[in-house]
Design a protein around this motif. Structure first.
Motif, PDB file in Angstrom:
ATOM      1  N   ASP A  13       0.863  -1.182   0.000  1.00 19.14           N
ATOM      2  CA  ASP A  13       0.000   0.000   0.000  1.00 19.14           C
ATOM      3  C   ASP A  13       0.899   1.231   0.000  1.00 19.14           C
ATOM      4  O   ASP A  13       1.637   1.465   0.963  1.00 19.14           O
ATOM      5  N   LEU A  14       0.848   1.996  -1.068  1.00 19.46           N
ATOM      6  CA  LEU A  14       1.661   3.202  -1.162  1.00 19.46           C
ATOM      7  C   LEU A  14       0.873   4.404  -0.657  1.00 19.46           C
ATOM      8  O   LEU A  14      -0.284   4.606  -1.021  1.00 19.46           O
ATOM      9  N   ASP A  15       1.525   5.202   0.184  1.00 16.65           N
ATOM     10  CA  ASP A  15       0.900   6.386   0.766  1.00 16.65           C
ATOM     11  C   ASP A  15       1.503   7.652   0.173  1.00 16.65           C
ATOM     12  O   ASP A  15       2.495   7.607  -0.563  1.00 16.65           O
ATOM     13  N   LYS A  16       0.929   8.765   0.535  1.00 14.61           N
ATOM     14  CA  LYS A  16       1.480  10.055   0.145  1.00 14.61           C
ATOM     15  C   LYS A  16       2.911  10.175   0.671  1.00 14.61           C
ATOM     16  O   LYS A  16       3.210   9.773   1.792  1.00 14.61           O
ATOM     17  N   ASN A  17       3.788  10.705  -0.163  1.00 13.91           N
ATOM     18  CA  ASN A  17       5.210  10.903   0.141  1.00 13.91           C
ATOM     19  C   ASN A  17       6.034   9.613   0.135  1.00 13.91           C
ATOM     20  O   ASN A  17       7.186   9.615   0.572  1.00 13.91           O
ATOM     21  N   ASP A  18       5.445   8.527  -0.355  1.00 13.29           N
ATOM     22  CA  ASP A  18       6.247   7.342  -0.668  1.00 13.29           C
ATOM     23  C   ASP A  18       6.842   7.511  -2.060  1.00 13.29           C
ATOM     24  O   ASP A  18       6.346   8.295  -2.883  1.00 13.29           O
ATOM     25  N   LEU A  19       7.895   6.744  -2.337  1.00 12.77           N
ATOM     26  CA  LEU A  19       8.460   6.711  -3.682  1.00 12.77           C
ATOM     27  C   LEU A  19       7.597   5.841  -4.590  1.00 12.77           C
ATOM     28  O   LEU A  19       6.865   4.966  -4.104  1.00 12.77           O
ATOM     29  N   PRO A  20       7.645   6.058  -5.901  1.00 10.92           N
ATOM     30  CA  PRO A  20       6.869   5.223  -6.826  1.00 10.92           C
ATOM     31  C   PRO A  20       7.282   3.751  -6.741  1.00 10.92           C
ATOM     32  O   PRO A  20       8.380   3.433  -6.275  1.00 10.92           O
ATOM     33  N   PRO A  21       6.422   2.849  -7.182  1.00 10.00           N
ATOM     34  CA  PRO A  21       6.770   1.419  -7.177  1.00 10.00           C
ATOM     35  C   PRO A  21       7.958   1.149  -8.091  1.00 10.00           C
ATOM     36  O   PRO A  21       8.154   1.840  -9.095  1.00 10.00           O
ATOM     37  N   VAL A  22       8.731   0.131  -7.737  1.00 13.88           N
ATOM     38  CA  VAL A  22       9.949  -0.186  -8.487  1.00 13.88           C
ATOM     39  C   VAL A  22       9.901  -1.630  -8.983  1.00 13.88           C
ATOM     40  O   VAL A  22       9.552  -2.547  -8.232  1.00 13.88           O
ATOM     41  N   LEU A  23      10.290  -1.813 -10.242  1.00 22.22           N
ATOM     42  CA  LEU A  23      10.456  -3.155 -10.803  1.00 22.22           C
ATOM     43  C   LEU A  23      11.946  -3.430 -10.965  1.00 22.22           C
ATOM     44  O   LEU A  23      12.640  -2.753 -11.722  1.00 22.22           O
ATOM     45  N   ASP A  24      12.430  -4.425 -10.228  1.00 21.24           N
ATOM     46  CA  ASP A  24      13.828  -4.859 -10.296  1.00 21.24           C
ATOM     47  C   ASP A  24      13.914  -5.995 -11.308  1.00 21.24           C
ATOM     48  O   ASP A  24      13.453  -7.105 -11.060  1.00 21.24           O
ATOM     49  N   VAL A  25      14.519  -5.716 -12.464  1.00 17.70           N
ATOM     50  CA  VAL A  25      14.637  -6.729 -13.514  1.00 17.70           C
ATOM     51  C   VAL A  25      16.092  -6.772 -13.970  1.00 17.70           C
ATOM     52  O   VAL A  25      16.624  -5.793 -14.479  1.00 17.70           O
ATOM     53  N   GLU A  26      16.734  -7.925 -13.775  1.00 14.22           N
ATOM     54  CA  GLU A  26      18.172  -8.003 -14.057  1.00 14.22           C
ATOM     55  C   GLU A  26      18.649  -9.369 -14.521  1.00 14.22           C
ATOM     56  O   GLU A  26      19.826  -9.532 -14.846  1.00 14.22           O
ATOM     57  N   LEU A  27      17.764 -10.375 -14.573  1.00 13.33           N
ATOM     58  CA  LEU A  27      18.158 -11.724 -14.986  1.00 13.33           C
ATOM     59  C   LEU A  27      17.209 -12.250 -16.055  1.00 13.33           C
ATOM     60  O   LEU A  27      15.994 -12.051 -15.971  1.00 13.33           O
ATOM     61  N   THR A  28      17.755 -12.968 -17.047  1.00 15.51           N
ATOM     62  CA  THR A  28      16.920 -13.474 -18.141  1.00 15.51           C
ATOM     63  C   THR A  28      16.383 -14.879 -17.881  1.00 15.51           C
ATOM     64  O   THR A  28      15.344 -15.246 -18.430  1.00 15.51           O
ATOM     65  N   TYR A  29      17.088 -15.680 -17.101  1.00 10.65           N
ATOM     66  CA  TYR A  29      16.705 -17.077 -16.853  1.00 10.65           C
ATOM     67  C   TYR A  29      16.503 -17.842 -18.163  1.00 10.65           C
ATOM     68  O   TYR A  29      15.693 -18.768 -18.240  1.00 10.65           O
ATOM     69  N   GLY A  30      17.222 -17.448 -19.206  1.00  8.49           N
ATOM     70  CA  GLY A  30      17.133 -18.131 -20.489  1.00  8.49           C
ATOM     71  C   GLY A  30      15.936 -17.742 -21.337  1.00  8.49           C
ATOM     72  O   GLY A  30      15.730 -18.300 -22.419  1.00  8.49           O
ATOM     73  N   VAL A  31      15.144 -16.798 -20.886  1.00  4.60           N
ATOM     74  CA  VAL A  31      13.956 -16.357 -21.622  1.00  4.60           C
ATOM     75  C   VAL A  31      14.380 -15.374 -22.715  1.00  4.60           C
ATOM     76  O   VAL A  31      15.321 -14.592 -22.541  1.00  4.60           O
ATOM     77  N   SER A  32      13.692 -15.387 -23.836  1.00  9.52           N
ATOM     78  CA  SER A  32      14.042 -14.497 -24.944  1.00  9.52           C
ATOM     79  C   SER A  32      13.858 -13.036 -24.543  1.00  9.52           C
ATOM     80  O   SER A  32      13.005 -12.704 -23.713  1.00  9.52           O
ATOM     81  N   HIS A  33      14.628 -12.175 -25.162  1.00  6.30           N
ATOM     82  CA  HIS A  33      14.561 -10.752 -24.839  1.00  6.30           C
ATOM     83  C   HIS A  33      13.195 -10.159 -25.188  1.00  6.30           C
ATOM     84  O   HIS A  33      12.670  -9.311 -24.454  1.00  6.30           O
TER      85      HIS A  33
END
Length: 256
Positions: free
Chosen positions: A139-159
């Motif tokens: 639950d994001l409140d006022k004065n929180d930072l925007p949501p973040v998506l951490d994506v750094e590994l492919t696991y062999g999946v196509s780009h």
């Protein structure tokens, strides 16, 4: 006799090439070191050099930092550096939740530290379901930072598949929270996998041992410059970040 002379000439040639190569390596090594020293200041309490010219500093944590004493984090100061924000791991994949998230989320706010939550993306799972896992948890409140998506590994999946599912996560999260999410990744992954398809999203980039800024052409809002930091209230090493802007820019980034 001629064969011996040829071998001798070849040996001298190899020696000469190695000498030149060593000299160039030494030259550029010293040059980089001096530039690094000029562009950073070592802070003993934090146990790392920190880039100059940045006003706002923060950390990111997950269950690997165990129980964090956030009041001590808030109070810590070395010379002119205090920690003003913290990104906290919330979820991973389609069903995993970080066991320390609720505690960290609650106590950062109580300590007066600006907080943000991130999701660790699994390329083998669909983006929509992963976004729903994050939404159910955070639950994001006022004065929180925007949501973040951490994506750094492919696991062999196509780009192509990764880009499709990443976009799905971002779209679902943005529709729910009403704010554009931030992408976290490293330079190599951004360049080779994500490409310019996501240049209009705020970027949090990981690039260590760089003197003044990360070596990426596009704009960025956060830079994770070290994974070796030490902070009061945290037993293990912790990632350090800077915000690319002043206090007004930072305030404008927060959820209102």
């Amino acid at each position: 006799m001629a064969s011996k002379k040829k071998k001798k000439k070849l040996s001298w040639f190899i020696f000469f090439i190695l000498l030149i190569g060593s000299g160039l390596m030494l030259f550029f090594g010293i040059r980089w070191y001096l530039y690094y020293r000029v562009a950073t200041i070592y802070y003993p309490a934090f146990n790392i050099p920190i880039p100059k010219k940045y006003m706002i500093h923060g950390i990111d944590v997950s269950r690997y930092q165990d129980l964090v004493a956030w009041e001590e984090v808030k109070e810590m100061e070395d010379q002119d550096i205090k920690l003003g924000f913290a990104f906290i791991k919330a979820t991973e994949g389609i069903g995993n939740r970080d066991i320390q998230f609720k505690r960290n989320w609650r106590r950062t706010k109580k300590a007066g530290i600006i907080r943000g939550a991130y999701h660790f993306f699994l390329a083998t799972k669909d983006g929509k379901t992963q976004a729903e896992n994050f939404i159910k948890t955070v639950d994001l409140d006022k004065n929180d930072l925007p949501p973040v998506l951490d994506v750094e590994l492919t696991y062999g999946v196509s780009h192509d598949k990764i880009r499709t599912e990443v976009k799905e996560w971002l779209d679902v999260a943005e529709a729910y929270y009403g704010v554009r999410p931030i992408i976290y990744t490293n330079i190599d992954f951004y360049t080779k996998v994500l490409g310019d398809d996501f240049d209009d999203y705020p970027l949090w980039i990981a690039h260590y041992h760089q003197p003044g800024k990360p070596r990426i052409k596009r704009s960025w809002v956060f830079w994770q410059h070290s994974e070796e930091g030490r902070v009061n209230g945290i037993k293990s090493k912790v990632d350090f970040n800077v915000f690319n802007g002043d206090s007004t820019d930072f305030k404008n980034l927060l959820i209102n």
